[in-house]
Design a protein around this motif. Structure first.
Motif, short mmCIF file in Angstrom:
data_model
loop_
_atom_site.label_atom_id
_atom_site.label_comp_id
_atom_site.label_asym_id
_atom_site.label_seq_id
_atom_site.Cartn_x
_atom_site.Cartn_y
_atom_site.Cartn_z
N SER A 1 56.39 30.26 33.64
CA SER A 1 56.79 29.12 32.82
C SER A 1 57.42 29.58 31.50
CB SER A 1 55.59 28.22 32.54
OG SER A 1 55.05 27.72 33.74
N ALA B 1 61.12 30.34 42.64
CA ALA B 1 61.41 28.90 42.73
C ALA B 1 61.62 28.47 44.17
CB ALA B 1 62.64 28.57 41.88
N GLU B 2 62.12 29.38 45.01
CA GLU B 2 62.36 29.05 46.42
C GLU B 2 61.11 29.22 47.28
OE1 GLU B 2 66.81 29.87 47.82
OE2 GLU B 2 65.85 31.67 47.01
N GLN C 1 56.75 25.18 41.94
CA GLN C 1 57.52 24.02 42.38
C GLN C 1 57.64 22.99 41.26
OE1 GLN C 1 59.06 24.24 45.34
NE2 GLN C 1 58.10 26.27 45.34
N ASN C 2 58.37 23.34 40.23
CA ASN C 2 58.68 22.37 39.18
C ASN C 2 60.18 22.43 38.92
OD1 ASN C 2 59.27 24.36 37.02
ND2 ASN C 2 57.08 24.83 37.25
N THR C 3 60.69 21.45 38.24
CA THR C 3 62.15 21.32 38.06
C THR C 3 62.66 22.06 36.82
OG1 THR C 3 61.82 19.27 36.82
CG2 THR C 3 62.12 19.10 39.22
N SER C 4 61.78 22.69 36.08
CA SER C 4 62.20 23.31 34.82
C SER C 4 63.27 24.37 35.05
CB SER C 4 61.00 23.94 34.12
OG SER C 4 60.05 22.96 33.80
N ARG D 1 65.44 24.78 37.51
CA ARG D 1 66.73 24.20 37.92
C ARG D 1 67.40 23.47 36.76
NH1 ARG D 1 66.14 22.14 44.15
NH2 ARG D 1 64.97 23.92 44.93
N THR D 2 66.59 22.79 35.97
CA THR D 2 67.15 22.05 34.84
C THR D 2 67.79 23.02 33.84
OG1 THR D 2 65.49 20.32 35.10
CG2 THR D 2 66.61 20.48 32.96
N ASN E 1 71.06 24.59 35.15
CA ASN E 1 72.22 23.69 35.04
C ASN E 1 72.70 23.57 33.60
OD1 ASN E 1 72.62 22.95 37.78
ND2 ASN E 1 70.82 21.63 37.70
N LEU F 1 70.24 27.05 45.75
CA LEU F 1 69.15 26.08 45.66
C LEU F 1 69.59 24.67 46.05
CD1 LEU F 1 67.51 27.21 42.28
CD2 LEU F 1 66.59 27.54 44.58
N ASP G 1 71.69 22.81 44.23
CA ASP G 1 71.95 21.98 43.05
C ASP G 1 73.43 21.91 42.71
OD1 ASP G 1 69.25 21.59 42.88
OD2 ASP G 1 68.92 23.16 41.38
#
Length: 814
Positions: A613, A644-645, A652-655, A657-658, A661, A684, A686
């Motif tokens: 994290s 993440a995969e 398994q959180n969106t941090s 990927r966010t 991006n 991923l 996205d």
């Protein structure tokens, strides 16, 4: 030259300014070796079998009440250990001290045939008291050079450099055609001395050593510490004369003249005047002395040891012959060595024959006669081996017989010390653990151990022992193959290969580590705690690595104590690379938790999650990083993407990927990092796959600055998504177009980065790319295998072409 009398006095006078050789003989007869006197001096060379041979005769004839020996006074309490029946040389007294100037140490080795050791054993057998009378090393330590040089130097207080390196000895070697002091000594004393009476032998030792001493000035002897030591020994001799009727004094021959002629008063006066390179006892000092094992290899002067004779095993066999009163001890010993050498060479399939051995033995006798020796010694043995066993020119390929002979002459024996009250717990723990795992610490030389880490629990314990000892004493063992947990290499391997070697230096280093604790585990734990204090609180990667090191050593409790420190460091560490390093280590520990003894640990998963994290939260820093960090950042991003995969819930959180991006929307994101980020995001799901090509096109068709960043962008893409180039034509078309439009100079400038980008492909994949390029240019793929023309040849052709064009133009043919 069998006797000192054969030296021309005029030579000695011109060289040394000695006024009267007869005066030295008078001093010898009246004050050195007069068995009717209360004190008899027996000069020696350290570790000389011949000296020990005659010394036993003197003890039997003189029957002393007390024997005084040149040796550190603080070792007197250890004499009962040295003379114990269970103590088997080679052994050594290891002396260490620490004062306001720093820390130093030295060795006082004893072989089975060392005159000092022979005197101690004989005194013990006869019930005669024996004492060391020399200063401890700290009183005469010369702190010359840097501290680093001092730490790496193995020091002996028995240093014979002045004796062996005197102008007198050098001149004598030239006149007698001896190649070294050692060869001269063997000829005159070790071989020739066996035919002399003890009085003649002692006189020769005294005269040789005294004439060597006279080559040096008073200032030189003060600076070396010799005069200070002699003054101290003289006081001890005087004290002994007041209590005992018959005193035998055994010291190095270099000191005998000083002891019988100096009062010691002038030494103290000169010492006060001189620069204090030689210190008296000034201030408090912590000192310790221990009996410890030693080895033949370390005692051999050819290996850098400062005193005594080379070829220790050879002279140990000579001593065996002398003890058993064998006739012709050198003939017997050289014959035994040749026999053993032939067996070893045949075992190693070297081409040697019985006739070679016979010829070598015959040569030894012939050389001895030619050189005026009663028997052939070690130097005749080596010359005979060179002549008889080395066929043709001596090269690396043909010197195996000489290598094996050197090993035989040196020997691989390690001594043992009797149980005693002065034992060091950490050394005992080391030996008991090595014995339990059947590690070879009774012979010198390299030993190998192959460990099957995953299949055999005992092998894991041995690996932990190696890791623990190597942390405390790096010289003991080296990992030659297998997984390197710290450097994160070869982690797919399941076996470790270790090479290790035991020596007294290992024991000395263990003694130094005894300050940390009485066992290997305790010492490693405390040393690690000390190391931990030097790591800044926010360096989570360093602390995590220390935790891994503790686990590799089997120190699970120490690793558990590090949990809190690692967690605190993770929360204060603001550097992406450091956090990724921590995450890599912690995740690897979690993956191999059973092997590392943490199968039931509930806190480790939480630590891995926190590291993940915190690393994700620092992704926004990547736009402002230096190019030197990019390779490490790429590996960190790949690690985060892999986690993440994964199917594990804590990742398994969106941090991730966010933040990824958000990075791709930053116009300042470096090209290489943009390449890896878009490849990860498309993998991923996205981002569209086509966006990789679109971003690549932006670099390829952009301005000059952007175009030069194309190769870096591709490096990032190929790190994660090689298939974007392997199986889709669009990116290949774009790159082909870029290369076609580049000028020659721009292409040459971009080639190194492009080559680096394509190193991510396997040879098979490179062949596939070559076939697609051939198809794109409508040529046969086999043509791609034709070697390129040499650049110099192309330049030559180009020059010729331009010359022809000019000539044609001049004749108006074009």
């Amino acid at each position: 030259m069998d006797r000192l009398d054969h030296i021309q006095p005029a030579d000695a006078v011109s060289l040394l300014d000695v006024t009267d050789m007869s005066q030295l003989r008078a001093i010898f007869e009246s004050r050195v070796y007069n068995l009717d006197q209360r004190t008899v001096y027996f000069p020696i060379r350290h570790h000389s079998p011949a000296c020990s041979h005659h010394l036993l005769r003197v003890i039997r004839e003189y029957k002393p009440d007390l024997i005084l020996i040149e040796g550190p006074e603080s070792g007197n309490s250890l004499i009962p250990v040295l003379t114990d029946e269970k103590t088997l040389p080679p052994v050594s007294l290891y002396y260490t001290y620490e004062d306001e100037y720093g820390r130093e140490a030295c060795y006082y080795p004893m072989l089975r045939y060392s005159p000092e050791y022979v005197a101690l054993k004989e005194a013990h057998r006869l019930g005669i008291p024996a004492q060391f009378i020399d200063l401890d090393y700290r009183h005469v330590s010369r702190r010359a050079g840097s501290s680093a040089e001092q730490e790496q130097k193995e020091i002996s207080i028995q240093d014979e450099t002045l004796l062996a390196g005197s102008a007198f000895i050098s001149r004598l070697c030239q006149k007698t055609n001896c190649r070294s002091f050692d060869e001269l000594w063997e000829k005159v004393f070790e071989i020739g001395g066996l035919e002399k009476t003890t009085s003649e032998f002692v006189q020769d030792v005294f005269m040789y050593c005294t004439l060597s001493r006279m080559c040096y000035t008073q200032e030189r002897l003060i600076a070396s510490g010799d005069l200070l030591r002699e003054a101290h020994m003289a006081r001890r001799i005087k004290e002994a004369e007041e209590q005992y009727q018959r005193v035998l004094v055994i010291t190095g021959g270099f000191h005998t003249y000083g002891l019988v002629t100096s009062t010691g008063q002038e030494v103290e006066q000169e010492k006060e005047k001189s620069t204090p390179q030689v210190k008296a006892d000034s201030g408090e000092a912590q000192q310790q002395m221990y009996p410890m094992v030693y080895t033949f290899a370390e005692a051999d002067r050819l290996n850098g040891y400062a005193s005594g004779m080379p070829y220790v095993n050879f002279y140990d066999q000579i001593w065996d012959q002398l003890v058993h009163s064998a006739k012709s001890p050198y003939r017997v010993t050289t014959l035994n060595v040749i026999s053993r050498l032939m067996r070893k060479l045949r075992d190693r399939e070297e081409h040697v024959s019985t006739s070679d051995a016979i010829e070598a033995y015959r040569l030894i006798q012939g050389l001895a006669e030619l050189r005026g020796k009663q028997e052939g010694g070690v130097y005749e043995l080596m010359d005979a081996a060179l002549s008889s066993l080395v066929k043709g020119e001596l090269t690396i390929a043909t010197d195996k017989p000489l290598q094996e002979l050197q090993l035989l002459l040196t020997g691989d024996a390690i001594g043992s010390v009797a149980p005693h009250a002065f034992h060091i717990p950490i050394v005992e723990d080391f030996k008991s653990r090595c014995t339990a795992f059947k590690l070879q610490i009774r012979t010198t030389g390299q030993h190998k151990k192959v460990l099957d880490l995953y299949a055999k629990p005992e092998h894991r314990l041995i690996s932990q022992l190696f890791q623990c000892i190597s942390y405390l004493v790096p010289e003991f063992a080296k990992r030659q193959a297998g997984p390197d947990w710290i450097a994160q290499r070869d982690m797919n391997l399941v076996r470790e290969t270790w090479e290790y070697m035991y020596s007294s230096r290992i024991e000395a280093r263990l003694i130094e580590n005894s300050l940390y604790g009485g066992t290997l585990a305790t010492a490693a734990t405390r040393k690690m705690e000390e190391q931990m204090q030097d790591i800044p609180d926010h360096h989570s990667g360093d602390l995590a690595q220390l935790m891994l090191q503790a686990l590799l050593m089997g120190l699970q409790e120490t690793a558990l104590h590090l949990y809190a420190k690692v967690r605190a460091a993770l929360r204060t560490d603001g550097h992406f690379l450091s956090l990724c390093n921590s995450l890599t280590i912690l995740n690897r520990i979690h993956q191999h938790r059973r092997l590392l003894g943490l199968s039931d640990d509930p806190y480790l998963p939480e630590l891995v999650s926190e590291a993940y994290s915190n690393a994700v939260d620092k992704l926004q820093q990547l736009s402002r990083t230096h190019a030197d960090e990019h390779e490490g950042i790429v590996q960190g991003l790949k690690l985060l993407a892999m986690l993440a995969e994964s199917s594990e819930e804590r990742f398994q959180n969106t941090s991730f990927r966010t933040h990824l991006n958000e990075l791709l929307s930053d116009p300042k994101l470096p090209a290489q990092l943009e390449g890896v980020c878009i490849a990860i995001a498309s993998g991923l799901g996205d981002r569209r796959r086509e966006e990789i090509v679109e971003r690549a096109r932006g670099y390829i068709r952009g301005g000059p600055v952007q175009m030069r960043q194309t190769a870096l962008f591709l490096q990032g893409v190929f790190t994660v998504a090689r298939d974007a180039f392997l199986y889709e034509d669009q990116l290949l078309f774009e790159l082909n177009g870029l290369i076609e439009q580049l000028s020659y100079d721009d292409f040459i400038a971009m080639v190194p980065e492009l080559r680096l980008a394509f190193t991510y492909f396997t040879p098979m994949e490179t062949n596939l790319i070559a076939e697609r390029v051939a198809k794109l240019h409508h040529v046969n793929s086999n043509e791609m295998l034709i070697p390129a023309l040499d650049e110099q040849l192309l330049v030559q052709y180009k020059t010729q072409d331009e010359a022809l064009r000019k000539e044609f133009a001049a004749w108006k043919l074009i």
